[in-house]
Design a protein around this motif. Sequence first.
Motif, PDB file in Angstrom:
ATOM      1  N   PRO A 181      42.932  51.813  34.677  1.00 59.42           N
ATOM      2  CA  PRO A 181      42.804  51.257  36.032  1.00 59.42           C
ATOM      3  C   PRO A 181      42.871  49.735  36.080  1.00 59.42           C
ATOM      4  CG  PRO A 181      40.713  52.142  35.236  1.00 59.42           C
ATOM      5  CD  PRO A 181      41.752  52.580  34.276  1.00 59.42           C
ATOM      6  N   ASN A 182      42.335  49.064  35.075  1.00 58.78           N
ATOM      7  CA  ASN A 182      42.319  47.597  35.067  1.00 58.78           C
ATOM      8  C   ASN A 182      43.297  47.005  34.053  1.00 58.78           C
ATOM      9  OD1 ASN A 182      40.260  47.375  37.070  1.00 58.78           O
ATOM     10  ND2 ASN A 182      38.758  47.966  35.499  1.00 58.78           N
ATOM     11  N   GLY A 183      44.193  47.836  33.528  1.00 58.95           N
ATOM     12  CA  GLY A 183      45.233  47.348  32.649  1.00 58.95           C
ATOM     13  C   GLY A 183      44.729  46.786  31.333  1.00 58.95           C
ATOM     14  N   SER A 220      43.918  43.640  30.437  1.00 60.22           N
ATOM     15  CA  SER A 220      42.784  42.709  30.494  1.00 60.22           C
ATOM     16  C   SER A 220      41.460  43.451  30.606  1.00 60.22           C
ATOM     17  CB  SER A 220      42.951  41.747  31.669  1.00 60.22           C
ATOM     18  OG  SER A 220      42.996  42.464  32.894  1.00 60.22           O
ATOM     19  N   GLY A 221      41.449  44.541  31.377  1.00 62.30           N
ATOM     20  CA  GLY A 221      40.225  45.332  31.499  1.00 62.30           C
ATOM     21  C   GLY A 221      39.857  45.994  30.183  1.00 62.30           C
ATOM     22  N   SER A 275      38.437  43.422  27.832  1.00 64.80           N
ATOM     23  CA  SER A 275      37.098  43.023  28.262  1.00 64.80           C
ATOM     24  C   SER A 275      36.061  44.038  27.799  1.00 64.80           C
ATOM     25  CB  SER A 275      37.073  42.886  29.788  1.00 64.80           C
ATOM     26  OG  SER A 275      35.774  42.571  30.234  1.00 64.80           O
TER      27      SER A 275
END
Length: 511
Positions: free
Chosen positions: A213-215, A217-218, A221
């Motif tokens: 969902p956040n690609g 970078s997610g 993280s």
Amino acid sequence: MEFSVIDYVVIVVYLIAVAGLGIYAAGRQSSTSDYFMGGEGLPWWAVMFSVVATETSTLTFISIPAVAYGGNLTFLQITLGYIVGRILVSKFLLPAYFKGKQTTAYQFLEQRFGPGMRNATSTTFMITRLLADGVRLFATAIPLAIILRLGGAFIGWTDFEVYLLAIAAISIITLIYTLIGGIKAVVWMDVMQMAVYIGGAALAIGIVLADLPNGLSGAMSIAADAGKLQILDFGFGQPFSDFIAQPYTFFTALIGGAIFSVASHGTDQLIVQRLLTTRNVDNSQRALVWSGVVVALQFGLFLFIGLLLYAFYDAQSAEALGLATTDEIFAKFIVEQLPVGLSGLIIASLFAAAMSSLSSSLNSLASSTTLDLYKPYFGKDNSQAEDLRISRIITMVWAVILTGSAFFFAFLQLQEGERPAVVELGLGIASYTYGGLLGAFLLGRFSEAPDKTDAMIGFFVGLISLLFMVEGPIHSILPGEPLVIAWPLYTVVGSAIVMMVGNITYWIRKK
């Protein structure tokens, strides 16, 4: 999601194509030079990819993502040692091999210490490959069996039957092109199969990124918050006995990885044979050093998959996902998330990695048996055609032996109750023997005084000594708390003992 007919068609077509392309790429073989050395010489970049593919097993494909999923990136430290070790081999060992126009790694020891030492080290290599590759071939069936089971295939089959099917399929297809095409077929098919399994990994990365969902970078993280982006671990502040028992602290990984790489790429016929197929020493050095860089990048790629899967599955444990271990995490993703057809391609990638390893083992075992043991004693007057025929017979014999060894380890591993220690011994056997092999080569290369008697004594003392420092069956009969060292240090300690004992016995005998 279960496997579709399309997935099975992809796998079958791939296996047939491998056999056909391997034979086509090899051309005609008219001598053992063609069969074992590639004739006029192979391009350095093809040899480089072959070296990398030879080192890559199905377990690399499946298990390295699990390392990052369940831990962090400190595994990458050992790749720095691998690169350093290859630089040392290219500088100090490869020139000596090419200077003597050798066809196996162990001819150097015959020139320095006589035929007895060549026979001892060549036989040690064969026993090592028989045990280690028998286990390795069995181990390749584990992730295949997991994926086939998760995909709903072969319902009603026992685990043992699924393993036998996977082992037999890998062995038969690999034998066909290795038997007919020799080292040239092995090298060119390694290049193709490396492209297949790296392509499969890249496809998996694209699909998991698209579903996050956040690609990217997610995912990074989440990995950072869990401490999974750590690469360096110096391991300071712990007792010495604990420090040397940890395999992935920086200095242990760097030094141990370098020495292990010197042994595996400088004394093991499995790799040395490939390096001797290039046109000259410069090409061989280029292939070897760059293979270390590619291996590091490859490990990084598979570790990256593990980080993405950690985010994809919301950091759930293996138990929460219904898996036995984290080793099954990538297999779960392949079966449940990949579109129809791509699952079959990934399975083909696993077969590719397995066949690259097995074909290399078959050809190197056949070359060492033929050139080190058969030719000097039984085939001195043979014609080139006779030597080639014998080489192919020996290749076939080794295929049967390795397949039987894999069947045997599969039988042992699947027994109820505690798993036999022999499996653990088989998986670690290469680490035991590399120390003895490297020590013998270093003794011959850098110590002028010791002779064949000193080398033989040092070689066997080194092999035996390691059994007392590696956790295993010997430890159960030793009093007190035996010294245990991390596996990257096996080769360091073993080679040091061989060199020390060889020089000491020379000094004692001289006095």
